[in-house]
Design a protein around this motif. Structure first.
Motif, PDB file in Angstrom:
ATOM      1  N   LEU A   1       4.762 -22.817   9.896  1.00  0.00           N
ATOM      2  CA  LEU A   1       5.247 -21.672  10.624  1.00  0.00           C
ATOM      3  C   LEU A   1       5.118 -20.342  10.209  1.00  0.00           C
ATOM      4  CD1 LEU A   1       8.117 -24.002  13.136  1.00  0.00           C
ATOM      5  CD2 LEU A   1       5.431 -22.775  13.214  1.00  0.00           C
ATOM      6  N   VAL A   2       6.088 -20.029   9.093  1.00  0.00           N
ATOM      7  CA  VAL A   2       5.952 -18.610   9.056  1.00  0.00           C
ATOM      8  C   VAL A   2       5.160 -18.613   8.024  1.00  0.00           C
ATOM      9  CG1 VAL A   2       6.589 -17.858   6.975  1.00  0.00           C
ATOM     10  CG2 VAL A   2       8.257 -19.219   7.068  1.00  0.00           C
ATOM     11  N   LEU A   3       3.250 -19.875   8.178  1.00  0.00           N
ATOM     12  CA  LEU A   3       2.341 -18.866   6.946  1.00  0.00           C
ATOM     13  C   LEU A   3       1.572 -18.542   8.481  1.00  0.00           C
ATOM     14  CD1 LEU A   3      -0.001 -18.972   5.348  1.00  0.00           C
ATOM     15  CD2 LEU A   3      -0.622 -21.517   5.898  1.00  0.00           C
ATOM     16  N   VAL A   4       1.387 -19.538  10.004  1.00  0.00           N
ATOM     17  CA  VAL A   4       0.232 -18.994  10.648  1.00  0.00           C
ATOM     18  C   VAL A   4       1.283 -17.741  11.328  1.00  0.00           C
ATOM     19  CG1 VAL A   4      -0.131 -19.424  12.735  1.00  0.00           C
ATOM     20  CG2 VAL A   4       0.286 -21.012  11.012  1.00  0.00           C
ATOM     21  N   PHE A   5       2.574 -16.655  11.518  1.00  0.00           N
ATOM     22  CA  PHE A   5       3.114 -15.682  11.847  1.00  0.00           C
ATOM     23  C   PHE A   5       2.606 -14.598  10.895  1.00  0.00           C
ATOM     24  CE2 PHE A   5       6.335 -13.079  12.194  1.00  0.00           C
ATOM     25  CZ  PHE A   5       6.359 -12.925  14.177  1.00  0.00           C
ATOM     26  N   SER A   6       3.039 -15.089  10.199  1.00  0.00           N
ATOM     27  CA  SER A   6       2.779 -13.449   8.734  1.00  0.00           C
ATOM     28  C   SER A   6       1.364 -13.336   9.151  1.00  0.00           C
ATOM     29  CB  SER A   6       3.387 -13.806   7.725  1.00  0.00           C
ATOM     30  OG  SER A   6       2.413 -14.917   6.837  1.00  0.00           O
ATOM     31  N   VAL A   7       0.169 -14.328   8.800  1.00  0.00           N
ATOM     32  CA  VAL A   7      -1.337 -13.965   8.479  1.00  0.00           C
ATOM     33  C   VAL A   7      -1.667 -13.485   9.846  1.00  0.00           C
ATOM     34  CG1 VAL A   7      -3.558 -15.092   7.855  1.00  0.00           C
ATOM     35  CG2 VAL A   7      -1.280 -15.079   6.776  1.00  0.00           C
ATOM     36  N   THR A   8      -1.390 -14.474  11.632  1.00  0.00           N
ATOM     37  CA  THR A   8      -1.703 -13.786  11.997  1.00  0.00           C
ATOM     38  C   THR A   8      -1.004 -13.497  13.798  1.00  0.00           C
ATOM     39  OG1 THR A   8      -1.530 -16.231  13.490  1.00  0.00           O
ATOM     40  CG2 THR A   8      -3.391 -15.653  11.920  1.00  0.00           C
ATOM     41  N   ARG A   9       0.370 -13.622  13.810  1.00  0.00           N
ATOM     42  CA  ARG A   9       1.718 -12.388  14.616  1.00  0.00           C
ATOM     43  C   ARG A   9       1.715 -13.782  15.450  1.00  0.00           C
ATOM     44  NH1 ARG A   9       0.328  -8.505  17.375  1.00  0.00           N
ATOM     45  NH2 ARG A   9      -2.117  -8.790  17.466  1.00  0.00           N
ATOM     46  N   VAL A  10       1.191 -15.361  15.080  1.00  0.00           N
ATOM     47  CA  VAL A  10       2.116 -15.967  16.113  1.00  0.00           C
ATOM     48  C   VAL A  10       2.833 -16.925  16.348  1.00  0.00           C
ATOM     49  CG1 VAL A  10       0.093 -18.494  17.504  1.00  0.00           C
ATOM     50  CG2 VAL A  10      -1.077 -16.334  16.665  1.00  0.00           C
ATOM     51  N   ILE A  11       3.622 -17.315  16.981  1.00  0.00           N
ATOM     52  CA  ILE A  11       4.429 -18.163  16.697  1.00  0.00           C
ATOM     53  C   ILE A  11       3.741 -19.506  17.570  1.00  0.00           C
ATOM     54  CG2 ILE A  11       6.988 -18.694  17.353  1.00  0.00           C
ATOM     55  CD1 ILE A  11       7.318 -15.499  17.710  1.00  0.00           C
ATOM     56  N   PHE A  12       3.367 -20.243  16.269  1.00  0.00           N
ATOM     57  CA  PHE A  12       2.619 -21.653  16.840  1.00  0.00           C
ATOM     58  C   PHE A  12       3.489 -22.148  17.178  1.00  0.00           C
ATOM     59  CE2 PHE A  12      -0.708 -24.958  15.472  1.00  0.00           C
ATOM     60  CZ  PHE A  12      -1.493 -24.812  16.599  1.00  0.00           C
ATOM     61  N   ILE A  13       3.979 -22.732  18.669  1.00  0.00           N
ATOM     62  CA  ILE A  13       4.807 -23.803  19.054  1.00  0.00           C
ATOM     63  C   ILE A  13       4.099 -25.491  19.464  1.00  0.00           C
ATOM     64  CG2 ILE A  13       5.652 -24.627  21.055  1.00  0.00           C
ATOM     65  CD1 ILE A  13       7.067 -22.388  19.742  1.00  0.00           C
ATOM     66  N   PRO A  14       2.780 -25.324  19.371  1.00  0.00           N
ATOM     67  CA  PRO A  14       1.773 -26.465  19.306  1.00  0.00           C
ATOM     68  C   PRO A  14       2.418 -27.518  17.342  1.00  0.00           C
ATOM     69  CG  PRO A  14       0.709 -24.900  20.442  1.00  0.00           C
ATOM     70  CD  PRO A  14       1.945 -24.536  19.648  1.00  0.00           C
ATOM     71  N   GLN A  15       3.111 -26.553  16.641  1.00  0.00           N
ATOM     72  CA  GLN A  15       2.778 -27.062  15.490  1.00  0.00           C
ATOM     73  C   GLN A  15       3.270 -28.710  15.698  1.00  0.00           C
ATOM     74  OE1 GLN A  15       1.315 -25.924  12.443  1.00  0.00           O
ATOM     75  NE2 GLN A  15       2.313 -27.527  11.173  1.00  0.00           N
ATOM     76  N   GLY A  16       3.834 -28.943  15.958  1.00  0.00           N
ATOM     77  CA  GLY A  16       4.867 -30.248  16.497  1.00  0.00           C
ATOM     78  C   GLY A  16       3.764 -31.509  17.041  1.00  0.00           C
ATOM     79  N   GLU A  17       2.594 -30.839  17.697  1.00  0.00           N
ATOM     80  CA  GLU A  17       1.284 -32.143  17.395  1.00  0.00           C
ATOM     81  C   GLU A  17       0.836 -32.422  16.532  1.00  0.00           C
ATOM     82  OE1 GLU A  17       3.661 -31.675  20.884  1.00  0.00           O
ATOM     83  OE2 GLU A  17       3.166 -29.369  20.590  1.00  0.00           O
TER      84      GLU A  17
END
Length: 342
Positions: A27-43
């Protein structure tokens, strides 16, 4: 509660905390690069676990049809963008939308591997390409949108993926075979081989991510993109491909988490939501910026959940998610408000 029960709860807390640490890392990786809080990570966790269960049962994992569908839609969209005059990196498109799905389709439909390592490889090949494909279809067109807009889209994508999980995998839960069946009794404390596999794999993956970001050119490019996207673009770093890579890493981490926990607990099509949400709580402890603090937050969440299940099992989820309130309050006192446009 005696010392033996406390040690058992602490052991369970470390096992679940290791999973939450990996989720927080993604989640930190995705947010820091793309600014996306990636809620579907658990899927990704759910899809990998249920796909592995289908593979071990000798069937065709339904995730292959989802992957092929995403690949076809991505090729159509990229072809439309090329026709409109936009630049399209066909080499990376061929990798994510052609090469990976083709190899996965051959293994799933023709080979049907029986060896454990080949089944694990097939499960990873089914899930990892979904990350970049989802990024290209959903988030790349919104690269310049506000964080709030990206969050809303992320929540919508989560519900779409939950629905797809129900459609492709069904409502029944599944477990996979244990990776290590060994069991020991250490001073009256039962220790399972699968628990050691989970903790060991988490430590190895966290160490590998550290080396990747500190030593490799690609890792340094991702760090530069996270710090200053415009500056990275001016230095010649292809920031669009950075999104592909970070979503691929997020999908890889999620898939590994799914393979690790599937032998421990029954996984349903919607199980990943709570796992991802607890990883998000751990990431919030790190401010969605610090990897070490996120890992420590994940271990705290794991211990809190484990001991809460003993003292107040009916309220363990409430106790875990209540942790986010004092953390946000503390950070609101210590940080200066910055408008999204800045």
């Amino acid at each position: 509660m005696d010392a033996q029960i406390a040690l058992m709860l602490a052991q369970d807390g470390f096992v679940t905390g290791a999973i939450y640490a990996l989720m927080a890392l993604a989640l930190v990786l995705v947010f820091s690069v793309t600014r996306v809080i990636f809620i579907p990570q658990g899927e990704f966790v759910t899809y990998a676990a249920l796909s592995m269960a289908a593979i071990q049962a000798g069937g065709v994992p339904s995730a292959i049809w989802l992957l092929l569908g995403l690949a076809v839609i991505t090729l159509v969209v990229e072809g439309w963008r090329h026709w409109r005059g936009a630049h399209v990196d066909w080499r990376s498109t061929a990798v994510w939308a052609v090469a990976f799905p083709a190899v996965a389709a051959v293994l799933a439909l023709a080979v049907k591997p029986t060896a454990a390592w080949a089944q694990t490889l097939l499960a990873l090949l089914l899930i990892v390409p979904m990350g970049p494909l989802l990024y290209r279809l959903v988030f790349r067109p919104l690269a310049h949108a506000s964080v709030l807009m990206l969050l809303i889209v992320s929540v919508a994508l989560h519900w779409v993926m939950v629905g797809l999980g129900l459609y492709f995998f069904g409502a029944e839960g599944a477990r996979t075979a244990s990776m290590w069946d060994a069991r020991w009794n250490v001073g009256g404390l039962p220790v399972s081989g699968q628990s050691l596999v989970v903790i060991g794999a988490a430590v190895v993956l966290l160490a590998a991510m550290y080396v990747f970001f500190e030593r490799s050119i690609i890792g340094k490019a991702l760090r530069a993109t996270a710090i200053n996207r415009v500056g990275a673009r001016l230095m010649g770093i292809p920031t669009d491909l950075s999104g592909d890579i970070c979503f691929a890493l997020a999908a890889l981490i999620g898939a590994v988490c799914g393979l690790l926990i599937a032998p421990i607990t029954t996984i349903y099509y919607d199980t990943g939501f709570l796992i991802g949400l607890k990883g998000f709580v751990a990431a919030i402890v790190g401010g969605l910026l610090s990897y070490p603090m996120s890992v420590l937050g994940a271990l705290l969440v794991g211990q809190l959940e484990s001991f809460s299940s003993f003292w107040a099992s009916a309220f363990k989820e409430v106790i875990v998610f209540t942790l986010i309130i004092p953390v946000l309050w503390w950070r609101s006192l210590k940080t200066r408000h910055v408008e999204d446009e800045e």
